[in-house]
Design a protein around this motif. Structure first.
Motif, PDB file in Angstrom:
ATOM      1  N   MET B 359      32.785  14.462  46.643  1.00  0.00           N
ATOM      2  CA  MET B 359      32.587  15.154  47.539  1.00  0.00           C
ATOM      3  C   MET B 359      33.959  16.733  47.459  1.00  0.00           C
ATOM      4  SD  MET B 359      29.663  16.378  50.528  1.00  0.00           S
ATOM      5  CE  MET B 359      29.944  18.843  51.073  1.00  0.00           C
ATOM      6  N   GLU B 360      34.872  15.657  48.596  1.00  0.00           N
ATOM      7  CA  GLU B 360      35.962  16.541  48.616  1.00  0.00           C
ATOM      8  C   GLU B 360      37.002  16.597  47.256  1.00  0.00           C
ATOM      9  OE1 GLU B 360      39.899  15.010  51.384  1.00  0.00           O
ATOM     10  OE2 GLU B 360      37.694  14.415  52.126  1.00  0.00           O
ATOM     11  N   LEU B 361      36.867  15.920  46.377  1.00  0.00           N
ATOM     12  CA  LEU B 361      37.287  16.071  45.536  1.00  0.00           C
ATOM     13  C   LEU B 361      36.732  16.940  44.167  1.00  0.00           C
ATOM     14  CD1 LEU B 361      39.201  14.131  43.056  1.00  0.00           C
ATOM     15  CD2 LEU B 361      37.626  13.903  41.542  1.00  0.00           C
ATOM     16  N   LEU B 362      35.151  16.991  44.481  1.00  0.00           N
ATOM     17  CA  LEU B 362      34.643  18.425  43.585  1.00  0.00           C
ATOM     18  C   LEU B 362      34.809  19.203  44.183  1.00  0.00           C
ATOM     19  CD1 LEU B 362      31.781  15.957  42.706  1.00  0.00           C
ATOM     20  CD2 LEU B 362      33.050  16.704  41.224  1.00  0.00           C
ATOM     21  N   MET B 363      35.319  19.370  45.191  1.00  0.00           N
ATOM     22  CA  MET B 363      35.205  20.574  46.278  1.00  0.00           C
ATOM     23  C   MET B 363      36.648  21.104  45.836  1.00  0.00           C
ATOM     24  SD  MET B 363      31.976  22.211  47.596  1.00  0.00           S
ATOM     25  CE  MET B 363      30.766  21.302  47.014  1.00  0.00           C
ATOM     26  N   GLU B 364      37.731  20.424  45.667  1.00  0.00           N
ATOM     27  CA  GLU B 364      38.206  20.652  45.666  1.00  0.00           C
ATOM     28  C   GLU B 364      38.696  21.803  44.090  1.00  0.00           C
ATOM     29  OE1 GLU B 364      42.644  18.166  45.522  1.00  0.00           O
ATOM     30  OE2 GLU B 364      41.351  17.620  46.565  1.00  0.00           O
ATOM     31  N   LYS B 365      37.786  20.962  43.553  1.00  0.00           N
ATOM     32  CA  LYS B 365      37.865  21.518  41.828  1.00  0.00           C
ATOM     33  C   LYS B 365      37.315  22.199  41.704  1.00  0.00           C
ATOM     34  CE  LYS B 365      36.580  20.707  36.841  1.00  0.00           C
ATOM     35  NZ  LYS B 365      35.736  21.748  37.233  1.00  0.00           N
ATOM     36  N   LEU B 366      36.420  22.694  43.019  1.00  0.00           N
ATOM     37  CA  LEU B 366      35.590  23.689  43.122  1.00  0.00           C
ATOM     38  C   LEU B 366      35.656  24.990  43.921  1.00  0.00           C
ATOM     39  CD1 LEU B 366      32.989  24.326  41.910  1.00  0.00           C
ATOM     40  CD2 LEU B 366      31.652  24.199  44.258  1.00  0.00           C
ATOM     41  N   ALA B 367      37.211  24.806  44.495  1.00  0.00           N
ATOM     42  CA  ALA B 367      37.604  25.774  45.142  1.00  0.00           C
ATOM     43  C   ALA B 367      38.739  26.775  44.282  1.00  0.00           C
ATOM     44  CB  ALA B 367      38.254  25.183  46.261  1.00  0.00           C
ATOM     45  N   LYS B 368      39.429  26.113  43.143  1.00  0.00           N
ATOM     46  CA  LYS B 368      40.834  25.642  42.549  1.00  0.00           C
ATOM     47  C   LYS B 368      39.818  26.650  41.147  1.00  0.00           C
ATOM     48  CE  LYS B 368      43.468  22.105  42.662  1.00  0.00           C
ATOM     49  NZ  LYS B 368      44.129  20.758  42.125  1.00  0.00           N
ATOM     50  N   GLN B 369      38.156  27.368  41.309  1.00  0.00           N
ATOM     51  CA  GLN B 369      37.656  27.318  39.750  1.00  0.00           C
ATOM     52  C   GLN B 369      37.440  28.720  40.398  1.00  0.00           C
ATOM     53  OE1 GLN B 369      34.834  24.958  38.090  1.00  0.00           O
ATOM     54  NE2 GLN B 369      34.261  26.104  37.449  1.00  0.00           N
ATOM     55  N   ALA B 370      36.434  29.151  42.081  1.00  0.00           N
ATOM     56  CA  ALA B 370      35.839  29.911  42.456  1.00  0.00           C
ATOM     57  C   ALA B 370      36.863  31.149  42.982  1.00  0.00           C
ATOM     58  CB  ALA B 370      35.059  29.418  43.474  1.00  0.00           C
ATOM     59  N   LYS B 371      37.643  31.332  42.269  1.00  0.00           N
ATOM     60  CA  LYS B 371      38.608  32.518  42.720  1.00  0.00           C
ATOM     61  C   LYS B 371      38.407  34.026  41.907  1.00  0.00           C
ATOM     62  CE  LYS B 371      42.131  30.481  44.614  1.00  0.00           C
ATOM     63  NZ  LYS B 371      43.618  29.312  44.612  1.00  0.00           N
ATOM     64  N   ILE B 372      38.517  34.601  42.369  1.00  0.00           N
ATOM     65  CA  ILE B 372      38.600  35.922  41.725  1.00  0.00           C
ATOM     66  C   ILE B 372      39.548  36.429  40.520  1.00  0.00           C
ATOM     67  CG2 ILE B 372      38.720  38.867  42.038  1.00  0.00           C
ATOM     68  CD1 ILE B 372      36.651  38.093  44.880  1.00  0.00           C
ATOM     69  N   THR B 373      39.667  36.450  39.546  1.00  0.00           N
ATOM     70  CA  THR B 373      40.386  37.272  38.667  1.00  0.00           C
ATOM     71  C   THR B 373      40.907  37.748  38.261  1.00  0.00           C
ATOM     72  OG1 THR B 373      38.525  36.793  36.874  1.00  0.00           O
ATOM     73  CG2 THR B 373      39.390  34.191  37.412  1.00  0.00           C
ATOM     74  N   GLU B 374      40.104  38.546  38.514  1.00  0.00           N
ATOM     75  CA  GLU B 374      40.695  40.285  37.937  1.00  0.00           C
ATOM     76  C   GLU B 374      40.617  41.357  39.327  1.00  0.00           C
ATOM     77  OE1 GLU B 374      39.066  41.498  34.723  1.00  0.00           O
ATOM     78  OE2 GLU B 374      39.918  40.063  33.100  1.00  0.00           O
ATOM     79  N   PRO B 375      41.621  40.631  40.951  1.00  0.00           N
ATOM     80  CA  PRO B 375      40.966  41.280  42.593  1.00  0.00           C
ATOM     81  C   PRO B 375      41.303  43.205  41.696  1.00  0.00           C
ATOM     82  CG  PRO B 375      43.059  40.044  42.275  1.00  0.00           C
ATOM     83  CD  PRO B 375      42.471  40.144  40.895  1.00  0.00           C
ATOM     84  N   VAL B 376      42.500  43.591  40.901  1.00  0.00           N
ATOM     85  CA  VAL B 376      41.992  44.969  40.198  1.00  0.00           C
ATOM     86  C   VAL B 376      41.154  45.660  40.142  1.00  0.00           C
ATOM     87  CG1 VAL B 376      43.889  46.865  39.698  1.00  0.00           C
ATOM     88  CG2 VAL B 376      45.080  44.482  40.742  1.00  0.00           C
ATOM     89  N   ASN B 377      41.003  44.832  39.195  1.00  0.00           N
ATOM     90  CA  ASN B 377      39.589  45.197  38.300  1.00  0.00           C
ATOM     91  C   ASN B 377      38.718  45.641  38.949  1.00  0.00           C
ATOM     92  OD1 ASN B 377      40.881  46.299  36.365  1.00  0.00           O
ATOM     93  ND2 ASN B 377      40.039  44.075  35.222  1.00  0.00           N
ATOM     94  N   LEU B 378      38.222  44.794  40.230  1.00  0.00           N
ATOM     95  CA  LEU B 378      36.964  44.444  41.002  1.00  0.00           C
ATOM     96  C   LEU B 378      37.049  45.525  41.693  1.00  0.00           C
ATOM     97  CD1 LEU B 378      34.414  42.465  41.473  1.00  0.00           C
ATOM     98  CD2 LEU B 378      35.974  41.266  43.333  1.00  0.00           C
ATOM     99  N   ARG B 379      38.088  45.686  42.141  1.00  0.00           N
ATOM    100  CA  ARG B 379      38.179  46.435  43.795  1.00  0.00           C
ATOM    101  C   ARG B 379      37.606  48.212  42.245  1.00  0.00           C
ATOM    102  NH1 ARG B 379      42.514  43.961  46.038  1.00  0.00           N
ATOM    103  NH2 ARG B 379      43.923  45.070  44.441  1.00  0.00           N
ATOM    104  N   LYS B 380      38.532  47.898  41.380  1.00  0.00           N
ATOM    105  CA  LYS B 380      38.590  49.375  40.030  1.00  0.00           C
ATOM    106  C   LYS B 380      36.784  49.656  40.092  1.00  0.00           C
ATOM    107  CE  LYS B 380      42.828  50.025  38.774  1.00  0.00           C
ATOM    108  NZ  LYS B 380      43.457  50.187  37.285  1.00  0.00           N
ATOM    109  N   ALA B 381      36.496  48.731  39.827  1.00  0.00           N
ATOM    110  CA  ALA B 381      34.800  48.473  39.806  1.00  0.00           C
ATOM    111  C   ALA B 381      34.077  48.797  40.498  1.00  0.00           C
ATOM    112  CB  ALA B 381      34.260  47.313  38.830  1.00  0.00           C
ATOM    113  N   GLY B 382      34.962  48.815  41.641  1.00  0.00           N
ATOM    114  CA  GLY B 382      33.875  48.936  43.233  1.00  0.00           C
ATOM    115  C   GLY B 382      33.660  50.222  43.538  1.00  0.00           C
ATOM    116  N   VAL B 383      34.893  50.452  42.773  1.00  0.00           N
ATOM    117  CA  VAL B 383      34.731  52.288  43.624  1.00  0.00           C
ATOM    118  C   VAL B 383      33.923  52.841  42.230  1.00  0.00           C
ATOM    119  CG1 VAL B 383      36.120  54.223  43.156  1.00  0.00           C
ATOM    120  CG2 VAL B 383      37.072  51.815  44.847  1.00  0.00           C
ATOM    121  N   VAL B 384      33.935  52.397  40.988  1.00  0.00           N
ATOM    122  CA  VAL B 384      33.114  52.825  40.616  1.00  0.00           C
ATOM    123  C   VAL B 384      31.654  52.858  40.485  1.00  0.00           C
ATOM    124  CG1 VAL B 384      32.418  53.997  38.226  1.00  0.00           C
ATOM    125  CG2 VAL B 384      34.719  53.842  38.744  1.00  0.00           C
ATOM    126  N   GLY B 385      31.537  51.624  40.878  1.00  0.00           N
ATOM    127  CA  GLY B 385      30.346  51.781  40.988  1.00  0.00           C
ATOM    128  C   GLY B 385      29.219  52.404  42.200  1.00  0.00           C
TER     129      GLY B 385
END
Lengths: 149, 578
Positions: B359-385
């Motif tokens: 479980m630790e191994l899988l969660m470690e992999k998941l933590a690396k994967q589950a990241k916001i990849t485009e934070p700037v675009n997300l903020r802009k999309a949030g404002v426009v949204g």
């Protein structure tokens, strides 16, 4: 003809329905000392039937990551059973083509596959055509194909 | 020709303006017949009280045969075509003579001959403009009726059985309609359904542009990794307790579905959910099925949450704010019930069974994967949204259609983020847009030939003037039918029927029957695997992880969910509107 098995391919998706197939592959790897490679072909053709017509690059990546996850679990299972040389391969695309291609590329001597799942969106094999595909796979890939019930 | 038609339109507008000045009731004219300004006006409706456009109205002698107007042909004197609001205006340019009748004729309707009466003729000749009583046209069943009906049924069957892609099914339906309309009359003139120009009038461009705009916005948001990040955060917040994780994931999926389409939401949520479930050693289905239930139910709380709501909102002029205030509370209660139901049916599967190390191994992999990849675009999309939501809510105050807001939002986002424009345009699901356009044509055909009128009459006769009965009928028939047939064509076909019932049942002016249609058509999606595209997508992905979802499995879990949520939503609507 040398009957020694050096490489075993196990083509599965993971999950409870592939448990028997995986067990068979692990047992065979332990028995022969061969390298065991789990193979997962990720096809996304089903998305077309759900009226998804847009670019799916992001979704493909997510599906591949999911596939890696299921394969990691299988690798861990094999290692715990004592298989020393074990890894996995994931490829995108049509499952029939990918199976034949991987059989040729890896030059494995044996491929273990399971019976088709009962899933409604399956676009892989019908139960009745599995035997003939296994024969085709054996012929094209030049390896022994074992269909685990 | 165009010039001559424009002249006629100008004359019509001038005459209409003149008539408005002097009043539409019988008015004292200042000129005698033959002078400009003397007009005979009236309105033509169908049996459901809907205005009939394109009906030819002619003043003539009784029994005289008037040939149908051919394409591009000019109207004769003492002749007019009804406008979109059903009104007609015939300028009386010369004195009338003898017994006359007003003949109203239109394809697919029975011709009506109304005697003008000598008093009317005398008044017209004396220079008075006259407004006649409304003319009511009744559909007639012709061979075109059966052909259009069969084509529509064929489209529904093809979609339901999945023999052809949805878009190809609707496109084929539209093509067949045009083949019969243009080539059919060579053999039999009764094969004519409607012209290409008439077909275009049935396409709701507000729907098409709203969906297109939202697709561009979604394309930007889906690349940011927000869904993966949210799902992983849900796991963290739950502290590894599966029951809490299930509840949080259902809420996240529901809220996302209220603003994005359900298919996209499930496409993005399913892979990460499978991974979290496998890491925790629980069956992914115990999380995925509740998620898709939540997606189908909570999606209807906003105008843009489901394609059916977009159709309903556009047709009935129900605003974003109206959906929020009239449906959201009921939907939230249904969601709470759905969470409790899901926890109960998956109480055994929600027990974790995994190795800590793994479980630790899988969660470690998941933590690396589950990241916001485009934070700037997300903020802009949030404002426009946020800006878009504000415009959706307030837009009706300045008559701004939701499609306009979606287009403005999508354009603003594209300009601000400056993505690869070609890539973004490719992100628009053109097949879905073509599906909607051709579906509108297929529905327009059955509306044109009168099938919708007959269904409206039939339902009207069944429910009478009883609003409660009408509400229950629409919700439950909608829910059960949407379980087996695609809910988008069903909703599109039901809109004019519900419109008729709304106009004829006392108390229905609140548009409650449209909310009933929204509830029935969307919540019915939980009744079976084929009830919603989101179900099929989820099943497809789950199967690729080795967890197939069979029809029977989904039916067993989903049908009770349908009964619970539809029942709750129904009670909410009854309390809210009665």
């Amino acid at each position: 003809m040398n009957n020694k098995i050096n490489k075993i391919l196990c083509a599965v998706r993971g999950g409870p329905e592939s448990r028997q197939t995986v067990t068979y592959a692990i047992d065979l790897a332990l028995e022969t000392g061969a390298k065991l490679t789990f193979f997962h072909a990720m096809d996304a053709e089903f998305l077309g039937s759900a009226a998804i017509g847009r670019t799916l690059s992001g979704i493909y990546n997510e599906l591949i990551e999911m596939g890696k996850f299921t394969m990691l679990i299988l690798v861990d299972r094999a290692q715990r059973r004592g298989v020393k040389d074990v890894d996995y391969i994931i490829q995108e695309g049509n499952i029939r083509k990918q199976l034949i291609q991987i059989a040729i590329e890896t030059r494995a001597e044996t491929m273990i596959v399971g019976r088709p799942t009962r899933g409604p969106t399956s676009n892989v094999f019908k139960m009745t055509e599995m035997e003939s595909f296994a024969e085709e796979l054996a012929r094209e890939g030049g390896l022994k194909v074992v269909v685990v019930p | 020709m165009k010039y001559r038609l424009n002249m006629r339109s100008t004359l019509f507008i001038l005459a209409l303006a003149g008539a408005a000045l002097f009043g539409f009731s019988i008015t004292k004219g200042q000129a005698e017949a033959g002078s400009p300004g003397v007009v005979l006006t009236g309105s033509v409706y169908d049996r459901q009280g809907q205005p009939v456009e394109g009906a030819m109205v002619t003043i003539q002698k009784p029994g005289e045969s008037i040939p149908a107007l051919k394409h591009g042909e000019d109207l004769a004197d003492l002749q007019a075509l009804t406008q979109a609001d059903g009104r007609f205006l015939i300028p009386i340019l010369e004195p009338l003579d003898g017994d006359l009748v007003l003949v109203t004729q239109r394809t697919h309707y029975k011709t009506i001959e109304t005697p003008l009466g000598s008093a009317v003729v005398t008044k017209l000749n004396a220079g008075e403009s006259i407004s006649l009583a409304d003319v009511v046209l009744v559909h007639q069943i012709s061979i075109a009726f059966w052909i259009a009906t069969l084509i529509f049924i064929m489209v529904l069957v093809l979609i339901a059985l999945g023999w052809l892609h949805n878009t190809l099914s609707a496109l084929m339906g539209a093509a067949l309609i045009f083949i019969f309309s243009y080539l059919g009359p060579i053999v039999n003139k009764n094969l004519y359904i409607f012209s290409f120009n008439d077909a275009l009038k049935y396409i709701d461009w507000n729907v098409v542009f709203l969906i297109m705009g939202m697709m561009i916005v979604i394309a930007v948001v889906e690349r940011t990794g927000i869904f993966q990040w949210l799902a992983f955060k849900a796991y963290k917040v739950s502290g590894g307790r599966p029951w809490l994780l299930l509840a949080i994931l259902m809420i996240i999926t529901g809220v996302a579905s209220a603003f994005l389409d359900n298919v996209t939401t499930m496409l993005l949520m399913t892979p990460i959910t499978v991974q979290i479930a496998l890491s925790m050693g629980i069956s992914p289905l115990a999380l995925l099925i509740p998620e898709v239930f939540a997606s189908n139910v909570v999606g209807i709380s906003t105008l843009v949450g489901t394609p059916t709501n977009i159709l309903i909102g556009s047709y009935a002029r129900i605003s974003f704010g109206n959906f929020l205030s009239n449906l959201t509370p009921g939907v939230l209660i249904a969601l709470i019930a759905l969470i409790l139901y899901s926890l109960w049916i998956y109480r055994k599967e929600l027990k974790t069974d995994t190795d800590e190390e793994m479980m630790e191994l899988l969660m470690e992999k998941l933590a690396k994967q589950a990241k916001i990849t485009e934070p700037v675009n997300l903020r802009k999309a949030g404002v426009v949204g946020l800006g878009m939501i504000l415009l959706f809510v307030t837009g009706e105050n300045f008559h701004m259609l939701p499609s306009v807001t979606a287009i403005i939002g999508a354009t603003a986002l594209l300009i601000w983020i400056k993505p690869d424009i070609e890539e973004m345009i490719e992100s628009v699901d053109w097949t879905t847009l073509v599906f909607f356009m051709t579906l509108f044509i297929c529905v327009g055909a059955i509306q044109e030939v009168g099938l919708i009128s007959y269904i409206a009459d039939w339902i009207g006769a069944l429910v009478g003037k009883n609003l409660v009965l009408a509400m229950l009928a629409i919700v439950w028939v909608g829910a059960v039918l949407s379980t087996f047939i695609a809910n988008i064509p069903f909703t599109a076909a039901m809109l004019p029927v519900v419109g008729f019932l709304t106009g004829n049942i006392p108390g229905a002016e609140s548009k409650v029957l449209f909310y009933c249609l929204s509830v029935g058509s969307a919540m019915g999606g939980n009744g079976s695997l084929i009830g919603a595209s989101a179900n099929m997508v989820t099943a497809g992905i789950a199967e690729r992880a080795g967890y197939p979802i069979t029809y029977t499995y989904f039916l067993k879990k989903g049908f009770p969910a349908l009964l619970i949520t539809t029942g709750i939503a129904c009670i909410w609507l009854l309390i809210k509107f009665l």
